[in-house]
Design a protein around this motif. Structure first.
Motif, PDB file in Angstrom:
ATOM      1  N   ARG A 187       0.796  -1.225   0.000  1.00  0.00           N
ATOM      2  CA  ARG A 187       0.000   0.000   0.000  1.00  0.00           C
ATOM      3  C   ARG A 187       0.834   1.283   0.000  1.00  0.00           C
ATOM      4  O   ARG A 187       0.407   2.303  -0.537  1.00  0.00           O
ATOM      5  CB  ARG A 187      -0.921   0.033   1.223  1.00  0.00           C
ATOM      6  N   HIS A 229       0.570   7.224  -1.743  1.00  0.00           N
ATOM      7  CA  HIS A 229      -0.316   6.260  -2.409  1.00  0.00           C
ATOM      8  C   HIS A 229      -0.128   6.232  -3.923  1.00  0.00           C
ATOM      9  O   HIS A 229       0.306   7.207  -4.540  1.00  0.00           O
ATOM     10  CB  HIS A 229      -1.779   6.617  -2.141  1.00  0.00           C
ATOM     11  N   SER A 253      -3.737   1.828  -4.663  1.00  0.00           N
ATOM     12  CA  SER A 253      -3.821   1.664  -3.209  1.00  0.00           C
ATOM     13  C   SER A 253      -4.862   2.592  -2.603  1.00  0.00           C
ATOM     14  O   SER A 253      -5.600   2.204  -1.696  1.00  0.00           O
ATOM     15  CB  SER A 253      -2.453   1.914  -2.566  1.00  0.00           C
ATOM     16  N   LEU A 254      -4.953   3.817  -3.094  1.00  0.00           N
ATOM     17  CA  LEU A 254      -5.921   4.757  -2.530  1.00  0.00           C
ATOM     18  C   LEU A 254      -7.350   4.362  -2.895  1.00  0.00           C
ATOM     19  O   LEU A 254      -8.258   4.466  -2.063  1.00  0.00           O
ATOM     20  CB  LEU A 254      -5.617   6.176  -3.011  1.00  0.00           C
TER      21      LEU A 254
END
Length: 650
Positions: A86, A227, A231-232
């Protein structure tokens, strides 16, 4: 910059840009930002013991200094089991080195303040190496009939749509709005106009200082270096998978919506945040794991396969007035919190011998930041200058109660526990005309709330028979009464008069307690301040003398009965008359294309109906297929005569 709007005075712009994070006198860095404390605690608008308990949980003091009080469970930090998947290595290094510089307002203390320059750099490298190896693949999302998922959906985000969503669904209740984002045609309320005219002394005298105060924002931090869109987007879809505390709630976003908001938030990102470096040396990774345990990181950050470090002195035995504590004069082995003077002072407050039920409820609401949206007993509600972002779909003017989250004052008297639980589970969406969404919090934190509200608000235990008496054979009269007023503002079973936008009355008898229903119909303004709901029984007298001989109690009982049994009876006459004027479009030998306004596909919708009774809706603004359904196509009455009041649905 905080929320500001075109036409606002320079003075108010300056106020709105004040930093939410005050500098700490001892460290010179920003102080931890705790929303409820920043808005209420430091202004003494909540009791000192509640402020103390709020800081203890939100700063995760009880992660090390354990407490038997379940309400003092620590917020803790994010789950780092997939940190390598992440988070970028660059961001990890910077954040571990200077938490408050990278994310001003973070509640993460500086754990490495006692290390010298080279030793600190080596420690950061080891921790980063270890965390970078913790990889768990992102879940593969599978599309179904209700949730479409495009291939690599996180790369298909639309910045413009993401901006609209960010400012509409509720993000800006907690986070800062874009100063350049334009809101709709919302006019300032009478209260807002009054606040503009009063000076600070007058505001304090009238008890309006809190309402006039600019509400600071929960900081985002450096998302660009932290990010990727991937991932976000996954975090926005299911934040509770990373932040188990639920402080960041689930806003029930669809995959494409999460991608749109992620793309908007990362719109200035030059390069992708996560770039895989060479595999770190095994010895460095091992050292990082040892440090993660030794430094106590495991106490706040859940990690699969690792157990928490030995607890420090229990909270009950902790001496916060000692010469060296986590609050001041930190030892090298203690985490350094750059607290403000107010935060340090209130953390030393003597705890309540036995917190009242009201204080326990307030603490939970402050922890979850419920007051960012909801007002209760004159505390909280949408912050000043944020209200224009809370709109109705299509910007239909149905008053503040139609666009702002409802007040929670007396809500325990109003809602049945079963319905309250349904709302908290995210399944109680009965206000489709509102753009903000009721988020979902972890059930472990909300399961007791319905009963707590009921007990504190002294909810009436009366059932419908005790409230109304015998309700047999009253439905027909109730149908007549709805026809004379209720349906001018409320739909029923999804059917309504033209241009009616409001809460559907179907199912209301399962949502509302009988005694509250009766009291509300008798005197709406007494139970709901500034409501647009009129009274049909002024001074306790009915305006319909020819129904049930004008007996007010029997008429209210009849309305309840019809609403309870309405599926067994015809809709009110005026709705049936409106239905008879049929504008349903029926494709026969060729498809029909309708430029329309839809709940799912938005105000730039293009709907296509086929003779085979298979239909599609596209959002022409984002050039994407949004919805498909089988059966009847659409009724064009709303599109042709009322535009988007209400929005079309299959």
């Amino acid at each position: 910059m905080r929320v500001c709007f075109s036409g606002i005075s320079i003075f108010l712009i300056l106020i709105s840009t004040i930093s939410a994070e005050e500098p700490n006198a001892q460290t010179g860095t920003a102080t931890p930002f705790v929303a409820g404390f920043d808005r209420f605690g430091k202004h003494d608008e909540i009791s000192a013991p509640v402020s103390r308990d709020l800081l203890l949980t939100e700063l995760s003091c009880t992660a090390c200094h354990r407490s038997e009080n379940v309400l003092l469970a620590p917020k803790s930090g994010p789950d780092l089991s997939a940190a390598g998947t992440r988070l970028s290595n660059e961001w990890l290094r910077k954040f571990l080195t200077h938490p408050q510089q990278v994310k001003p307002g973070t509640t993460m203390p500086d754990v490495l303040h006692g290390f010298s320059g080279n030793e600190k750099a080596e420690t950061v490298s080891a921790l980063t190496a270890y965390l970078s190896t913790l990889e768990i693949p992102f879940p593969t999302l599978k599309a179904n009939g209700l949730i479409p998922v495009e291939y690599e959906f996180w790369l298909k985000g639309n910045v413009a749509h993401g901006e609209e969503l960010y400012h509409a669904v509720g993000c800006i209740a907690c986070h800062a709005a874009d100063s350049e984002h334009e809101t709709g045609s919302h006019q300032a309320s009478s209260l807002d106009k009054l606040l503009e005219q009063l000076d600070p002394d007058e505001l304090e005298e009238l008890g309006l200082s809190g309402a006039a105060r600019i509400v600071n924002s929960v900081p985002h931090g450096d998302l660009d270096s932290k990010h990727t869109r991937l991932s976000l987007a996954h975090f926005l879809l299911k934040p509770e998978s990373v932040r188990h505390s639920g402080r960041m709630p689930n806003l029930k976003l669809l995959p494409n919506e999460a991608a749109d908001i992620a793309t908007y938030l990362l719109r200035n990102q030059k390069t992708a945040a996560v770039s895989k470096n060479t595999k770190p040396a095994a010895a460095l990774v091992t050292r990082g794991k040892e440090l993660f345990l030794k430094l106590g990181c495991i106490n706040c950050h859940e990690m699969k396969g690792l157990s928490a470090a030995p607890a420090a002195t229990s909270l009950a035995k902790l001496d916060l007035n000692a010469a060296q504590t986590c609050l001041k004069n930190f030892k090298a082995t203690q985490p350094a919190y750059s607290l403000s003077e107010d935060q340090a002072r209130l953390l030393k407050t003597t705890p309540a011998a036995k917190p009242s039920a009201d204080d326990q409820l307030s603490l939970r609401m402050l922890q979850l930041n419920c007051f960012a949206c909801h007002e209760r007993n004159k505390l909280g509600g949408i912050g000043r200058k944020r209200q224009p972002y809370f709109e109705t779909v299509g910007q239909v003017d149905i008053g503040d109660e139609g666009r702002l989250p409802p007040s929670l004052t007396h809500v325990g008297q109003k809602l049945t526990p079963a319905w309250f639980a349904t709302v908290l589970d995210g399944k109680g969406d009965i206000r489709p005309h509102m753009t903000p969404r009721m988020p979902i919090f972890p059930k472990s934190l909300t399961k007791d709330l319905p009963q707590q509200f009921a007990a504190i608000d002294h909810a009436s235990p009366k059932n419908e028979q005790q409230a109304f008496g015998d309700i047999k054979n009253l439905a027909a009269e109730g149908r007549k009464l709805l026809n004379t007023g209720c349906i001018q503002c409320h739909p029923l079973r999804g059917e309504s008069l033209a241009s009616v936008v409001g809460t559907d009355l179907h199912g209301v008898t399962g949502r509302i307690r009988p005694e509250w229903f009766k009291s509300f119909l008798l005197n709406p303004i007494e139970l709901k301040n500034r409501t647009r709901m009129p009274t049909f029984f002024p001074n306790g007298v009915s305006s319909n003398k020819d129904i049930l001989d004008g007996n007010v109690d029997r008429q209210i009982a009849a309305i309840w009965t019809y609403l309870k049994e309405n599926e067994k009876h015809p809709l009110p006459e005026k709705i049936l008359e409106a239905r008879s004027k049929n504008f349903e479009l029926v494709p026969t030998d060729k498809p029909i294309v309708l430029r329309t306004f839809m709940k799912s596909a938005g105000t730039h919708a293009i709907a296509v109906g086929f003779p085979e009774k298979v239909n599609f809706a596209f959002d022409s603004d984002t050039c994407r297929l949004v919805e498909a359904w089988k059966g009847p196509f659409l009724d064009a009455h709303g599109t042709w005569f009322n535009r988007f009041t209400p929005l079309e649905e299959p």
